[in-house]
Design a protein around this motif. Structure first.
Motif, PDB file in Angstrom:
ATOM      1  N   LEU A  13      -2.759   7.085   0.706  1.00 17.15           N
ATOM      2  CA  LEU A  13      -2.910   5.789   1.311  1.00 17.15           C
ATOM      3  C   LEU A  13      -4.035   5.499   1.347  1.00 17.15           C
ATOM      4  O   LEU A  13      -5.329   4.465   1.082  1.00 17.15           O
ATOM      5  CB  LEU A  13      -2.130   5.381   3.497  1.00 17.15           C
ATOM      6  CG  LEU A  13      -0.884   5.271   3.147  1.00 17.15           C
ATOM      7  CD1 LEU A  13      -0.636   5.943   4.818  1.00 17.15           C
ATOM      8  CD2 LEU A  13      -0.607   4.197   3.003  1.00 17.15           C
ATOM      9  N   LEU A  14      -5.067   6.228   1.916  1.00 18.59           N
ATOM     10  CA  LEU A  14      -6.378   6.876   1.489  1.00 18.59           C
ATOM     11  C   LEU A  14      -6.706   6.466   0.002  1.00 18.59           C
ATOM     12  O   LEU A  14      -8.032   6.373   0.101  1.00 18.59           O
ATOM     13  CB  LEU A  14      -7.145   8.115   1.996  1.00 18.59           C
ATOM     14  CG  LEU A  14      -6.625   8.288   2.972  1.00 18.59           C
ATOM     15  CD1 LEU A  14      -7.888   9.572   3.313  1.00 18.59           C
ATOM     16  CD2 LEU A  14      -7.715   6.871   4.151  1.00 18.59           C
ATOM     17  N   PHE A  20     -12.314   3.191  -4.185  1.00 18.28           N
ATOM     18  CA  PHE A  20     -13.060   1.650  -3.896  1.00 18.28           C
ATOM     19  C   PHE A  20     -14.306   2.190  -4.343  1.00 18.28           C
ATOM     20  O   PHE A  20     -15.620   1.904  -4.247  1.00 18.28           O
ATOM     21  CB  PHE A  20     -12.856   0.925  -3.329  1.00 18.28           C
ATOM     22  CG  PHE A  20     -13.390  -0.285  -2.808  1.00 18.28           C
ATOM     23  CD1 PHE A  20     -13.377  -1.005  -4.711  1.00 18.28           C
ATOM     24  CD2 PHE A  20     -14.450  -0.415  -2.257  1.00 18.28           C
ATOM     25  CE1 PHE A  20     -13.587  -2.446  -4.316  1.00 18.28           C
ATOM     26  CE2 PHE A  20     -15.513  -1.949  -2.506  1.00 18.28           C
ATOM     27  CZ  PHE A  20     -14.548  -3.022  -3.723  1.00 18.28           C
ATOM     28  N   LEU A  21     -14.403   3.017  -2.747  1.00 12.06           N
ATOM     29  CA  LEU A  21     -16.149   3.453  -2.176  1.00 12.06           C
ATOM     30  C   LEU A  21     -16.814   3.891  -3.486  1.00 12.06           C
ATOM     31  O   LEU A  21     -18.883   4.318  -2.990  1.00 12.06           O
ATOM     32  CB  LEU A  21     -16.388   4.288  -0.714  1.00 12.06           C
ATOM     33  CG  LEU A  21     -15.500   2.900   0.176  1.00 12.06           C
ATOM     34  CD1 LEU A  21     -15.297   3.928   1.268  1.00 12.06           C
ATOM     35  CD2 LEU A  21     -16.425   2.115   0.393  1.00 12.06           C
TER      36      LEU A  21
ATOM     37  N   LEU B  81      -9.495  -7.681  -0.038  1.00 12.90           N
ATOM     38  CA  LEU B  81      -9.753  -6.252  -0.865  1.00 12.90           C
ATOM     39  C   LEU B  81      -9.951  -5.269   0.669  1.00 12.90           C
ATOM     40  O   LEU B  81      -9.378  -4.618   0.800  1.00 12.90           O
ATOM     41  CB  LEU B  81     -10.597  -5.864  -1.382  1.00 12.90           C
ATOM     42  CG  LEU B  81     -10.293  -6.301  -3.360  1.00 12.90           C
ATOM     43  CD1 LEU B  81     -11.521  -6.335  -3.752  1.00 12.90           C
ATOM     44  CD2 LEU B  81      -8.898  -5.622  -3.667  1.00 12.90           C
ATOM     45  N   LEU B  85      -7.246  -2.550   1.296  1.00 11.80           N
ATOM     46  CA  LEU B  85      -7.883  -1.448   0.706  1.00 11.80           C
ATOM     47  C   LEU B  85      -7.875  -0.935   2.467  1.00 11.80           C
ATOM     48  O   LEU B  85      -7.735   0.421   2.311  1.00 11.80           O
ATOM     49  CB  LEU B  85      -8.743  -1.286   0.368  1.00 11.80           C
ATOM     50  CG  LEU B  85      -8.630  -1.672  -1.431  1.00 11.80           C
ATOM     51  CD1 LEU B  85     -10.098  -1.702  -2.623  1.00 11.80           C
ATOM     52  CD2 LEU B  85      -7.623  -1.263  -2.106  1.00 11.80           C
ATOM     53  N   PRO B  88      -4.470   0.765   5.113  1.00 16.10           N
ATOM     54  CA  PRO B  88      -3.713   1.742   5.100  1.00 16.10           C
ATOM     55  C   PRO B  88      -4.288   2.956   5.185  1.00 16.10           C
ATOM     56  O   PRO B  88      -4.149   3.700   5.372  1.00 16.10           O
ATOM     57  CB  PRO B  88      -3.053   1.875   3.257  1.00 16.10           C
ATOM     58  CG  PRO B  88      -3.723  -0.257   2.565  1.00 16.10           C
ATOM     59  CD  PRO B  88      -4.959  -0.253   3.867  1.00 16.10           C
ATOM     60  N   ALA B  89      -5.958   2.618   4.856  1.00 11.85           N
ATOM     61  CA  ALA B  89      -6.645   4.758   5.266  1.00 11.85           C
ATOM     62  C   ALA B  89      -6.639   3.931   6.960  1.00 11.85           C
ATOM     63  O   ALA B  89      -6.657   4.895   7.368  1.00 11.85           O
ATOM     64  CB  ALA B  89      -8.083   3.524   4.561  1.00 11.85           C
ATOM     65  N   ALA B  92      -3.355   5.547   8.193  1.00  7.60           N
ATOM     66  CA  ALA B  92      -3.282   7.979   7.176  1.00  7.60           C
ATOM     67  C   ALA B  92      -3.669   8.122   8.103  1.00  7.60           C
ATOM     68  O   ALA B  92      -3.260   8.608   9.184  1.00  7.60           O
ATOM     69  CB  ALA B  92      -4.449   7.563   5.548  1.00  7.60           C
ATOM     70  N   LEU B 116     -26.550  -0.986   1.527  1.00  6.44           N
ATOM     71  CA  LEU B 116     -25.559  -1.075   0.828  1.00  6.44           C
ATOM     72  C   LEU B 116     -25.873  -2.117  -0.598  1.00  6.44           C
ATOM     73  O   LEU B 116     -25.856  -1.946  -1.899  1.00  6.44           O
ATOM     74  CB  LEU B 116     -24.026  -1.562   1.599  1.00  6.44           C
ATOM     75  CG  LEU B 116     -23.364   0.093   2.123  1.00  6.44           C
ATOM     76  CD1 LEU B 116     -22.111  -0.324   2.960  1.00  6.44           C
ATOM     77  CD2 LEU B 116     -22.740   1.181   1.028  1.00  6.44           C
ATOM     78  N   LEU B 141     -16.361  -8.391  -4.633  1.00  9.47           N
ATOM     79  CA  LEU B 141     -16.757  -6.180  -5.157  1.00  9.47           C
ATOM     80  C   LEU B 141     -17.623  -5.808  -4.539  1.00  9.47           C
ATOM     81  O   LEU B 141     -17.059  -4.930  -3.361  1.00  9.47           O
ATOM     82  CB  LEU B 141     -16.266  -6.249  -6.722  1.00  9.47           C
ATOM     83  CG  LEU B 141     -15.270  -6.113  -7.181  1.00  9.47           C
ATOM     84  CD1 LEU B 141     -15.491  -5.620  -8.512  1.00  9.47           C
ATOM     85  CD2 LEU B 141     -13.487  -5.543  -6.694  1.00  9.47           C
ATOM     86  N   THR B 144     -17.008  -6.465  -0.386  1.00  7.52           N
ATOM     87  CA  THR B 144     -16.544  -4.942   0.184  1.00  7.52           C
ATOM     88  C   THR B 144     -16.669  -3.771   0.080  1.00  7.52           C
ATOM     89  O   THR B 144     -16.050  -3.562   1.851  1.00  7.52           O
ATOM     90  CB  THR B 144     -14.771  -5.003  -0.952  1.00  7.52           C
ATOM     91  OG1 THR B 144     -14.611  -6.626  -1.261  1.00  7.52           O
ATOM     92  CG2 THR B 144     -13.873  -4.300  -0.218  1.00  7.52           C
ATOM     93  N   ALA B 145     -17.403  -3.809  -0.709  1.00  7.19           N
ATOM     94  CA  ALA B 145     -18.102  -2.145  -0.237  1.00  7.19           C
ATOM     95  C   ALA B 145     -19.358  -2.604   1.718  1.00  7.19           C
ATOM     96  O   ALA B 145     -19.066  -1.744   2.236  1.00  7.19           O
ATOM     97  CB  ALA B 145     -19.329  -1.580  -1.024  1.00  7.19           C
ATOM     98  N   LEU B 148     -15.344  -3.183   4.192  1.00  6.37           N
ATOM     99  CA  LEU B 148     -14.345  -2.091   3.856  1.00  6.37           C
ATOM    100  C   LEU B 148     -14.480  -0.895   4.859  1.00  6.37           C
ATOM    101  O   LEU B 148     -13.543  -0.598   5.891  1.00  6.37           O
ATOM    102  CB  LEU B 148     -14.315  -1.296   2.385  1.00  6.37           C
ATOM    103  CG  LEU B 148     -13.368  -0.402   2.298  1.00  6.37           C
ATOM    104  CD1 LEU B 148     -11.513  -0.439   2.541  1.00  6.37           C
ATOM    105  CD2 LEU B 148     -13.670   0.038   0.738  1.00  6.37           C
ATOM    106  N   PRO B 149     -15.564  -0.320   4.860  1.00  4.65           N
ATOM    107  CA  PRO B 149     -15.618   0.515   6.005  1.00  4.65           C
ATOM    108  C   PRO B 149     -15.298   0.077   7.573  1.00  4.65           C
ATOM    109  O   PRO B 149     -14.150   0.540   8.679  1.00  4.65           O
ATOM    110  CB  PRO B 149     -17.175   1.037   6.278  1.00  4.65           C
ATOM    111  CG  PRO B 149     -17.638   1.109   4.460  1.00  4.65           C
ATOM    112  CD  PRO B 149     -16.877  -0.527   4.584  1.00  4.65           C
ATOM    113  N   PHE B 199     -13.518 -11.249  10.011  1.00  2.00           N
ATOM    114  CA  PHE B 199     -15.019 -11.081   9.959  1.00  2.00           C
ATOM    115  C   PHE B 199     -15.349 -10.578   8.779  1.00  2.00           C
ATOM    116  O   PHE B 199     -16.634 -10.208   8.228  1.00  2.00           O
ATOM    117  CB  PHE B 199     -15.495  -9.243  10.394  1.00  2.00           C
ATOM    118  CG  PHE B 199     -16.556  -9.330  11.219  1.00  2.00           C
ATOM    119  CD1 PHE B 199     -16.528  -9.990  12.848  1.00  2.00           C
ATOM    120  CD2 PHE B 199     -17.523  -8.580  11.592  1.00  2.00           C
ATOM    121  CE1 PHE B 199     -17.254  -9.927  13.279  1.00  2.00           C
ATOM    122  CE2 PHE B 199     -18.590  -8.362  12.688  1.00  2.00           C
ATOM    123  CZ  PHE B 199     -18.367  -9.098  13.206  1.00  2.00           C
ATOM    124  N   VAL B 202     -17.212 -12.924   6.683  1.00  2.00           N
ATOM    125  CA  VAL B 202     -17.858 -14.009   7.718  1.00  2.00           C
ATOM    126  C   VAL B 202     -18.977 -13.350   6.737  1.00  2.00           C
ATOM    127  O   VAL B 202     -20.110 -13.558   6.207  1.00  2.00           O
ATOM    128  CB  VAL B 202     -18.441 -13.641   9.075  1.00  2.00           C
ATOM    129  CG1 VAL B 202     -19.584 -13.523   8.994  1.00  2.00           C
ATOM    130  CG2 VAL B 202     -17.247 -14.597   9.284  1.00  2.00           C
TER     131      VAL B 202
END
Ligand code: ATP
Ligand code: MG
Lengths: 284, 268, 349
Positions: A13-14, A20-21, B81, B85, B88-89, B92, B116, B141, B144-145, B148-149, B199, B202
C-alpha cells in the motif's frame, strides 16, 4: 500464505506513494544539489559565485527576509486574535469562519492581482485618498522609486492571502483543547488574559509550531504576489530563480537559488522545532 | 458580554469580514469594468458600467481557454493521483504496525520543510526526455508531490477514526479484506476523502512556479497569466485574477465542514 | 459567611431540560452531598453555581451576594472537575499552586499550602511529574489538592474520589471530612456512591431527572425516603416495596396486624431488608426463597412474596435454603407508606 500476504500488504500500500515521492521529491532534490554544484558537467562553485555576485542577489535576500520577518509575526498575531474571536461567536460562527477562510483557496498570483486593483495609480485606494482630499490625482505607489509603499503593498497582499491557513490550523488546534482547562483556570480566579497566556497559549504550542513552519517555508517561497504587484521592481529569491531558469536559461544558478531556499527553510524549521518544542511528558 | 464590549466585538468581526470580502469585490469590479472601468477616475465602489462583455473579451483572447483546460487537467491529475496514492498509504499507516512506519511518517512530515515547487527545476530535463515536459499532465505530477503528503496524513487519521472492530465484524460475516474495506470503511471515510481531494485540486489550481517552469506552450491558467502579465493591460489582469478566485470560493465553501477536522488531525 | 442559596434554578439545553426547579440552601460550613443517577443534572448544577453555565432561570446567592452577574473568577470558590482538568503543561506542584498564584500569594505561602494539600492526598512523591505520567487516581488527587490548597470558603467537588481504589477512597474520605470540618468550608459534593454520601455529608440531596427528590440528614434519607425513587436508589440492597390493601386503618397479615396511615385502599409498604425478620412458615408474610447470598456480615436472601420481589438481610449462617418457604415479620416502627400512584411518602398521623 495468508500471513505472509497480510505482512506484505502495508508495504504494497505504501509502495506507490513511496516510488512517487522518490521520483518527484527525493531525486529532484539530489539533482538540484548536483546541478547547483556543477558547471557544464564539472564540479564547481561557479553557480554560487555567480548567484552571489549578481546585482539583485543582496536585494532579493534582504527583501525576502524582510517580508518573512514582517508578515509571519503579524499573521500569527492576527490569526490568534481571530481564533479567539471565533470561540466567542455563537450564532453565525460557521458563516464567519467561511468568510475568514476564503483566502485559503486564493492563489498567490490572484491575491497579487487583487491588491494591484486596489493599489494601482487609478485604483480604489487612490480614489479613496482623493475623496478625502489627501492626494491631488492618480499617484503611483508601486514603482521602483517608491520601495517603501511597494513593500507595504506586498505585505498587505500576503497578510490578506495567507493568514487563513494559520487561522485554520489554530482553530483546529483550539478545538482539540478541552474547555475544562480554561474553565478550571477561571474557577481559580484567572482573568481572561491570564487564561490565554498561561493555559491556552501553552496548550496551543504544537499547532502554533505547525502553522509557523508551514507559513514560514511558504513565505520564503513568495514570488507570484510580488510579481503581480510590483513586477521586477521588488526582487525576491524565488523570483530570481525563475528569472535565471526561464529568461537566462541558466539552470545551474537557478538550482543554486533553490538550494539557498532549501537551506533557509530547513534552518527555519529546525529553529521552530527547537524553540517551540513540547516535551512528550507535557503533552495531554 | 456587556453592551459596549459586544459592540466592539462585533465591529471587529465585521471589519475582518470586510477585510476579506471587499478586495474580492473590488477585483470583481475591475474584471467586469473592462478597459473603460480601469481608467475611470476617481473610482466608485458600485458597479456603474459593469458588463459581462469585459469577461467575454478576456475569454476570447487566444490562449485563455486552452490555459483553463490545462489548469483543469493538471488539477484533476493532481487530485486523482494524490488520493489514489495517498489514501492507500494512509490506510496502511492507520491499520498496520510494521517496520519502517515511523520512517515513512517522517518522510511525509519532512516534505513540509522543503520548498517543493522549487525542486521542480531539475525535472525539466527528465520531463523533456520522457515527453512530459510542456504537458498539463506533467504539471499535475509535480503538483501531486505537494498534495500527496497532506492526502496521506488526512486519510490516515480518517481511517484511524473508524473503529477497527467495524471492519473485523465484516470479516466475521464473511467479507474479504477488500470487500470489508469497500462496504464498511470506504463509505464512512468518503466525505473526508472527498474534502481532501478538493483540497488537492485547489493546491494544483493555484500553483504558479512549477507550472511556469515546466511548460512553454501548454500553460496552465496561472502560468499563462504570469507570462503575459508584464505586457497585458490592467483590465485583462483583473479578469484573469477574478477567474482564478471564483472556483476557490466554491471549493472552500464545499469543504468548510471538513477544513478544521482535516487540519486538526493532519497536525498530530 | 458562605451560605449558598440556590433559588429556583432551572436549565435547558435546547429541548432537553437538565434541571427542572432546584431550591436548596447550604448553611455556612455545611457539607451537602448531591446524590443521584447518571444524567440527573448534578454536574450541571455545580457548573451553574460556579458560573460556568448560565441558568435558564433562578439565581445563586453566596454569602448574601447575588452572583448572577458575577463572573466565575470573582465568585471565590474552588472546584474539582469530574474529568479533573489537571493542566497537562504544568507539573503537579504548579497545578496545585495555580489557584494561589492567581490570588497573588507569595512563594513561601504557596510552598506551605501546596505541601499541606499534597501531603493530605499522598501525592508528595510526584510533585515534579507532569500529569501525563500519573495514573488516573493520582491525577484525580492532584485535582482535589488544587482545590483544597486555596482554602476556599466554598468548595464544589464533582465525584472527586471516583477513581480511587476502595481502601484509598475510605482513607481519603475520612481525611477530607476532617480537613473540611476544621476549615469550616461550605461544601457541595457530587457522588454516585451512596456510602460515600452517607459517610461524609451533613445532609444528602437526592436528585432525579433534574429535581431534588429529598434533602435531609443521611439517616433520615435512608430510613424515611420521601419517594419510592429515593428508597430504591439509596441503600444497598434497595428498599423493598410491597403492594398491600388496607382495611379499617390496619394491614392484616397472618399473625400480625399493623396500623396503616389511611382507612382503606391500596398502598405501598416500604421496608428495608434488615427490618424484615425471618420467622417460621405460616407467620407474617409468606416468602419463597429463590437465592441466598452469604455476604459475610449477613446473608442476603432474595425471594418472592406473592408477585413481589423482596430482599431480606438474614443473620449470617442462618441456613436458609432456596426453594423453601418461610415467613417474614416486618418491624412496625420502621415502615414507610407510599402512595402507589404518585410514589410519594404518606406522612403518618
Ligand atoms: N452541554 C450540554 N448540552 C446538552 N445537553 C447537556 C449538556 N450538558 C449536560 N447535558 C444534559 O443534561 C443532563 C444532565 O447532565 P449532567 O452532566 O449534569 O449529569 P450528571 O448528573 O452530572 O451525570 P453523571 O453522574 O453521569 O456525571 C443530561 O441529560 C445531559 O445529557
Ligand atoms: Mg456529572
Amino acid at each position: 500464505m495468508k500471513r505472509t500476504q497480510s505482512r506484505a500488504l502495508p508495504y504494497l500500500l505504501l509502495a506507490p506513494s513511496l516510488v512517487f515521492l522518490t521520483a518527484i521529491f527525493l531525486l529532484p532534490l539530489v539533482q538540484t544539489i548536483a546541478l547547483s554544484f556543477s558547471e557544464s558537467g564539472v564540479a564547481s562553485l561557479g553557480n554560487y559565485r555567480r548567484m552571489v555576485s549578481d546585482l539583485n542577489f543582496g536585494l532579493a535576500l534582504r527583501n525576502t527576509f524582510l517580508l518573512v520577518l514582517v508578515v509571519v509575526p503579524i499573521q500569527l498575531a492576527l490569526a490568534l486574535g481571530m481564533s479567539v474571536m471565533i470561540e466567542k461567536i455563537g450564532r453565525g460562527r460557521d458563516l464567519v469562519l467561511w468568510v475568514w477562510t476564503i483566502p485559503l483557496g486564493v492563489s498567490d498570483l490572484a491575491a497579487g492581482l487583487v491588491w494591484l486593483a486596489i493599489l494601482q495609480d487609478r485604483g480604489y485606494l487612490n480614489s479613496a485618498l482623493y475623496g478625502l482630499g489627501l492626494i491631488e490625482g492618480p499617484t503611483a505607489w508601486l514603482t521602483y522609486e517608491t520601495p517603501g509603499t511597494l513593500f507595504l503593498g506586498v505585505v498587505l497582499a500576503e497578510i490578506w492571502r495567507a493568514t487563513a491557513i494559520v487561522l485554520v490550523i489554530l482553530v483546529a488546534g483550539l478545538q482539540l483543547i478541552p474547555k475544562e482547562y480554561r474553565e478550571a483556570a477561571e474557577v481559580f480566579g484567572a482573568r481572561p488574559w491570564t487564561i490565554f497566556r498561561r493555559i491556552t497559549l501553552p496548550l496551543l504550542k504544537p499547532s502554533i509550531q505547525t502553522a509557523l513552519i508551514l507559513r514560514t517555508v511558504l513565505a520564503f517561497e513568495v514570488f507570484a504576489v510580488v510579481y503581480a504587484i510590483g513586477g521586477t521592481n521588488f526582487p525576491v529569491l524565488v523570483g530570481e530563480a525563475y528569472t535565471w531558469q526561464n529568461a537566462n536559461q541558466n539552470t545551474g544558478v537557478a538550482a543554486a537559488y533553490a538550494m539557498l531556499i532549501v537551506v533557509i527553510s530547513l534552518a527555519a524549521t529546525a529553529i521552530y522545532l527547537r524553540v517551540l518544542r513540547v516535551p512528550a511528558e507535557q503533552q495531554p | 458580554m456587556s453592551g459596549l464590549k459586544r459592540t466592539v466585538f462585533w465591529t471587529g468581526v465585521a471589519a475582518l469580514c470586510a477585510w476579506v470580502l471587499v478586495p474580492i469585490w473590488l477585483i470583481g469590479l475591475g474584471a467586469f469594468g473592462g478597459r473603460t472601468g480601469v481608467f475611470r477616475w476617481p473610482k466608485s465602489l458600485w458597479p456603474g458600467d459593469a458588463s459581462l462583455a469585459a469577461l467575454q473579451t478576456f475569454l476570447a483572447v487566444e490562449g485563455v481557454w486552452p490555459a483553463m483546460v490545462n489548469s483543469i487537467i493538471a488539477a484533476l491529475t493532481c487530485m486523482a493521483l494524490s488520493i489514489g496514492l495517498g489514501a492507500p498509504a494512509g490506510y496502511a499507516l492507520a491499520r498496520f504496525s510494521f517496520r519502517g512506519q515511523n520512517t515513512y511518517r517522517l518522510l511525509i512530515l519532512l516534505t513540509r520543510a522543503f520548498p517543493l515547487a522549487i525542486l521542480a527545476l531539475p525535472l525539466t530535463v527528465a520531463f523533456i526526455r520522457i515527453g512530459l515536459y510542456d504537458t498539463a499532465f506533467g504539471v499535475g505530477l509535480v503538483h501531486t508531490a505537494l498534495a500527496l503528503p497532506f492526502a496521506a496524513l488526512v486519510s490516515a487519521s480518517l481511517f484511524q477514526a473508524i473503529p477497527r472492530e467495524l471492519e473485523e465484524a465484516a470479516w466475521v460475516f464473511g467479507c474479504s479484506r477488500w470487500q470489508a474495506f469497500r462496504k464498511v470503511v470506504l463509505p464512512l471515510a468518503l466525505p473526508g476523502i472527498a474534502a481532501a481531494a478538493i483540497f488537492a485540486f485547489v493546491i494544483s489550481w493555484n500553483e504558479v512556479f512549477a507550472a511556469s517552469v515546466l511548460s512553454v506552450k501548454n500553460r496552465t491558467l496561472t502560468a499563462y497569466l504570469l507570462t503575459v502579465l508584464a505586457e497585458s493591460p490592467l483590465h485583462f489582469r483583473f479578469a484573469g485574477g477574478f477567474l482564478l478566485i471564483l472556483p476557490s470560493l466554491a471549493f472552500i465553501f464545499a469543504v468548510r465542514k471538513y477544513l478544521f477536522a482535516m487540519w486538526g488531525i493532519a497536525n498530530r | 459567611m458562605a451560605e449558598i442559596t440556590i433559588d429556583g434554578i432551572a436549565k435547558s439545553f435546547g429541548a432537553t431540560r437538565a434541571l427542572e426547579q432546584i431550591d436548596l440552601t447550604v448553611a455556612d460550613g455545611e457539607f451537602v452531598a448531591l446524590l443521584g443517577p447518571s444524567g440527573c443534572g448534578k454536574t450541571t448544577l455545580l457548573r451553574i453555581i460556579a458560573g460556568l453555565e448560565s441558568a435558564t432561570s433562578g439565581r445563586i446567592v453566596i454569602g448574601g451576594r447575588d452572583l448572577t452577574e458575577v463572573p466565575t473568577r470573582r465568585r471565590g470558590l474552588a472546584m474539582v472537575f469530574q474529568n479533573y482538568a489537571v493542566f497537562p503543561h504544568m507539573n503537579v506542584y504548579e497545578n496545585v499552586a495555580f489557584g494561589l498564584r492567581m490570588q497573588g500569594a507569595d512563594e513561601a505561602r504557596i510552598k506551605a499550602r501546596v505541601g499541606k494539600a499534597t501531603e493530605l492526598l499522598h501525592i508528595t512523591p510526584y510533585l515534579d511529574r507532569y500529569p501525563a505520567k500519573l495514573s488516573g487516581g493520582q491525577r484525580q488527587r492532584v485535582a482535589v489538592a488544587r482545590a483544597l490548597a486555596v482554602e476556599p470558603p466554598v468548595l464544589l467537588m464533582d465525584e472527586p474520589l471516583s477513581n480511587l481504589d476502595a481502601l484509598l477512597r475510605l482513607e481519603m474520605r475520612a481525611e477530607l471530612k476532617a480537613v473540611l470540618r476544621e476549615a469550616r468550608t461550605t461544601t457541595i459534593y457530587v457522588t454516585h456512591d451512596q456510602t460515600e454520601a452517607m459517610g461524609l455529608a451533613d445532609r444528602i440531596a437526592v436528585m432525579h431527572g433534574g429535581r431534588i427528590e429529598q434533602i435531609d440528614r443521611p439517616t433520615a434519607v435512608y430510613e424515611r425516603p420521601a419517594t419510592t425513587f429515593v428508597g430504591g436508589f439509596v441503600g444497598s440492597p434497595p428498599m423493598n416495596f410491597l403492594p398491600v390493601t388496607i382495611a379499617n386503618s390496619r394491614l392484616e397479615l397472618p399473625g400480625a396486624s399493623l396500623p396503616a396511615p389511611q382507612a382503606s385502599g391500596a398502598l405501598l409498604m416500604g421496608i428495608r431488608a434488615e427490618d424484615l425478620t425471618p420467622v417460621a412458615d405460616g407467620e407474617g408474610l409468606p416468602f419463597d426463597i429463590a437465592v441466598v447470598e452469604p455476604l459475610g456480615a449477613h446473608d442476603l436472601v432474595t425471594g418472592r412474596s406473592g408477585q413481589t420481589l423482596l430482599r431480606v438481610a438474614a443473620p449470617a449462617g442462618s441456613g436458609h435454603k432456596p426453594g423453601t418457604r418461610i415467613g417474614l415479620k416486618p418491624d412496625p416502627k420502621r415502615l414507610v407508606w407510599m402512595d402507589p400512584a404518585s410514589g410519594r411518602a404518606i406522612q403518618a398521623q
